[in-house]
Design a protein around this motif. Structure first.
Motif, PDB file in Angstrom:
ATOM      1  N   LEU B  47       0.831  -1.211   0.000  1.00  0.00           N
ATOM      2  CA  LEU B  47       0.000   0.000   0.000  1.00  0.00           C
ATOM      3  C   LEU B  47       0.865   1.261   0.000  1.00  0.00           C
ATOM      4  O   LEU B  47       0.780   2.070  -0.909  1.00  0.00           O
ATOM      5  CB  LEU B  47      -0.919   0.021   1.224  1.00  0.00           C
ATOM      6  CG  LEU B  47      -2.014  -1.037   1.288  1.00  0.00           C
ATOM      7  CD1 LEU B  47      -2.749  -0.969   2.629  1.00  0.00           C
ATOM      8  CD2 LEU B  47      -2.999  -0.865   0.138  1.00  0.00           C
ATOM      9  N   PHE B  48       1.664   1.453   1.074  1.00  0.00           N
ATOM     10  CA  PHE B  48       2.402   2.700   1.229  1.00  0.00           C
ATOM     11  C   PHE B  48       3.788   2.453   1.830  1.00  0.00           C
ATOM     12  O   PHE B  48       3.981   1.504   2.572  1.00  0.00           O
ATOM     13  CB  PHE B  48       1.683   3.656   2.202  1.00  0.00           C
ATOM     14  CG  PHE B  48       0.285   4.011   1.829  1.00  0.00           C
ATOM     15  CD1 PHE B  48      -0.782   3.520   2.571  1.00  0.00           C
ATOM     16  CD2 PHE B  48       0.019   4.844   0.762  1.00  0.00           C
ATOM     17  CE1 PHE B  48      -2.088   3.850   2.251  1.00  0.00           C
ATOM     18  CE2 PHE B  48      -1.280   5.178   0.425  1.00  0.00           C
ATOM     19  CZ  PHE B  48      -2.333   4.685   1.175  1.00  0.00           C
ATOM     20  N   LYS B  59      -4.242   7.025  -0.872  1.00  0.00           N
ATOM     21  CA  LYS B  59      -4.665   6.200  -1.995  1.00  0.00           C
ATOM     22  C   LYS B  59      -6.138   5.867  -1.776  1.00  0.00           C
ATOM     23  O   LYS B  59      -6.479   5.152  -0.829  1.00  0.00           O
ATOM     24  CB  LYS B  59      -3.839   4.920  -2.067  1.00  0.00           C
ATOM     25  CG  LYS B  59      -4.216   3.979  -3.197  1.00  0.00           C
ATOM     26  CD  LYS B  59      -3.324   2.742  -3.139  1.00  0.00           C
ATOM     27  CE  LYS B  59      -3.711   1.731  -4.198  1.00  0.00           C
ATOM     28  NZ  LYS B  59      -2.865   0.508  -4.131  1.00  0.00           N
ATOM     29  N   GLU B  60      -6.974   6.416  -2.599  1.00  0.00           N
ATOM     30  CA  GLU B  60      -8.423   6.191  -2.507  1.00  0.00           C
ATOM     31  C   GLU B  60      -8.908   6.529  -1.096  1.00  0.00           C
ATOM     32  O   GLU B  60      -8.787   7.670  -0.645  1.00  0.00           O
ATOM     33  CB  GLU B  60      -8.770   4.767  -2.920  1.00  0.00           C
ATOM     34  CG  GLU B  60      -8.458   4.495  -4.378  1.00  0.00           C
ATOM     35  CD  GLU B  60      -8.763   3.064  -4.808  1.00  0.00           C
ATOM     36  OE1 GLU B  60      -8.600   2.773  -5.994  1.00  0.00           O
ATOM     37  OE2 GLU B  60      -9.162   2.237  -3.961  1.00  0.00           O
ATOM     38  N   ILE B  75      -8.847   5.285   7.511  1.00  0.00           N
ATOM     39  CA  ILE B  75      -9.761   4.762   6.506  1.00  0.00           C
ATOM     40  C   ILE B  75     -11.011   5.643   6.518  1.00  0.00           C
ATOM     41  O   ILE B  75     -11.742   5.687   7.522  1.00  0.00           O
ATOM     42  CB  ILE B  75     -10.124   3.300   6.775  1.00  0.00           C
ATOM     43  CG1 ILE B  75      -8.848   2.462   6.853  1.00  0.00           C
ATOM     44  CG2 ILE B  75     -11.051   2.770   5.704  1.00  0.00           C
ATOM     45  CD1 ILE B  75      -9.067   1.016   7.177  1.00  0.00           C
ATOM     46  N   THR B  76     -11.246   6.323   5.413  1.00  0.00           N
ATOM     47  CA  THR B  76     -12.362   7.257   5.316  1.00  0.00           C
ATOM     48  C   THR B  76     -13.512   6.601   4.557  1.00  0.00           C
ATOM     49  O   THR B  76     -13.325   6.076   3.464  1.00  0.00           O
ATOM     50  CB  THR B  76     -11.936   8.532   4.583  1.00  0.00           C
ATOM     51  OG1 THR B  76     -10.839   9.124   5.290  1.00  0.00           O
ATOM     52  CG2 THR B  76     -13.087   9.538   4.509  1.00  0.00           C
ATOM     53  N   GLU B  81     -15.552  -3.905   0.711  1.00  0.00           N
ATOM     54  CA  GLU B  81     -14.360  -4.432   0.022  1.00  0.00           C
ATOM     55  C   GLU B  81     -13.042  -4.002   0.682  1.00  0.00           C
ATOM     56  O   GLU B  81     -11.971  -4.493   0.303  1.00  0.00           O
ATOM     57  CB  GLU B  81     -14.346  -4.035  -1.458  1.00  0.00           C
ATOM     58  CG  GLU B  81     -14.516  -2.562  -1.726  1.00  0.00           C
ATOM     59  CD  GLU B  81     -15.951  -2.200  -2.080  1.00  0.00           C
ATOM     60  OE1 GLU B  81     -16.886  -2.710  -1.423  1.00  0.00           O
ATOM     61  OE2 GLU B  81     -16.120  -1.371  -3.001  1.00  0.00           O
ATOM     62  N   ASP B  82     -13.113  -3.124   1.647  1.00  0.00           N
ATOM     63  CA  ASP B  82     -11.917  -2.746   2.416  1.00  0.00           C
ATOM     64  C   ASP B  82     -11.625  -3.748   3.525  1.00  0.00           C
ATOM     65  O   ASP B  82     -10.595  -3.659   4.203  1.00  0.00           O
ATOM     66  CB  ASP B  82     -12.079  -1.352   3.023  1.00  0.00           C
ATOM     67  CG  ASP B  82     -12.170  -0.264   1.967  1.00  0.00           C
ATOM     68  OD1 ASP B  82     -12.966   0.674   2.149  1.00  0.00           O
ATOM     69  OD2 ASP B  82     -11.447  -0.369   0.949  1.00  0.00           O
TER      70      ASP B  82
END
Lengths: 116, 111
Positions: B47-48, B59-60, B75-76, B81-82
């Protein structure tokens, strides 16, 4: 970019036989590849670090004669589990580090080994 | 001994309910901190990477931040699916390329 593949994705073998797992970096050359083992609901445990053209460096407690690692080219590393026993059943994951200063590791999809 | 600790161990959110995951590490010298997502039966997905305090990456719906002793993965408005296990790994100075992994946070996002 930075795709790593593993083959096979799962394998079942009988106790006492040997199994070879391949790890390939598909779109980059990896001077360093890593092999991990993961038990259910646990994090990744590093088994060994392999550098192309040289002997692998094994973590403490990992039997180098049981887990043979070969890094014959810049895109391929193999892990051979020799004389496998049921306690070797696990999820094995490889990763590869692209050249450069990022230190990022990209992981393969893993191989599920079951020894009966 | 260099250590990486993640919290919470598990997190259940409703869709749209924002939250943060924590990764704290012993302050012995950091060369890089990495976030991965792992789905059941799969290898970790990168991811990062964060290298220095104050750095942020997005990212998204995900945003990773780094301080001198911890990192947060925000996480916003998550979606089902997350749902996955989020792993934090640290590369400490003096350890060549060896990553030290946390035990992960299992995230479940429900409708």
């Amino acid at each position: 970019g930075a795709v790593v593949s593993q083959h096979p994705s799962w394998v079942i073998c009988k106790s006492g036989t040997s199994v070879k797992i391949e790890c390939r970096s598909l779109d980059f050359q990896a001077t360093t590849m890593f092999w991990y083992r993961q038990f259910p609901k646990q994090s990744l445990m590093l088994m060994a670090t392999s550098n192309e053209g040289s002997k692998a460096t094994y973590e403490q407690g990992v039997e180098k004669d049981k887990f043979l690692i070969n890094h014959a080219s810049l895109t391929l590393s193999t892990l051979t589990v020799t004389s496998a026993h049921p306690e070797d059943s696990s999820f094995y994951i490889c990763s590869a580090e692209p050249p450069g200063p990022s230190y990022e590791q990209y992981f393969g999809p893993g191989t599920r080994l079951t020894v009966t | 001994e260099d250590q990486v600790t993640q919290s919470p161990e598990a997190l259940r959110l409703q869709e749209g309910e924002s939250s943060s995951l924590n990764c704290s590490y012993t302050v012995s010298g950091l060369r890089g901190l990495f976030w991965y997502r792992q789905d059941p039966g799969k290898g970790p997905e990168f991811l990062f990477t964060l290298y220095s305090a104050g750095e942020e990456k997005e990212k998204e719906r995900l945003k990773a931040t780094l301080t001198k002793k911890e990192s947060f993965l925000h996480i916003t408005a998550p979606k089902p699916e997350d749902s996955a296990t989020y792993l934090c790994a640290v590369l400490f100075t003096g350890t060549a390329s060896k990553l030290t992994f946390g035990t992960g946070t299992r995230l479940q996002v429900t409708l």
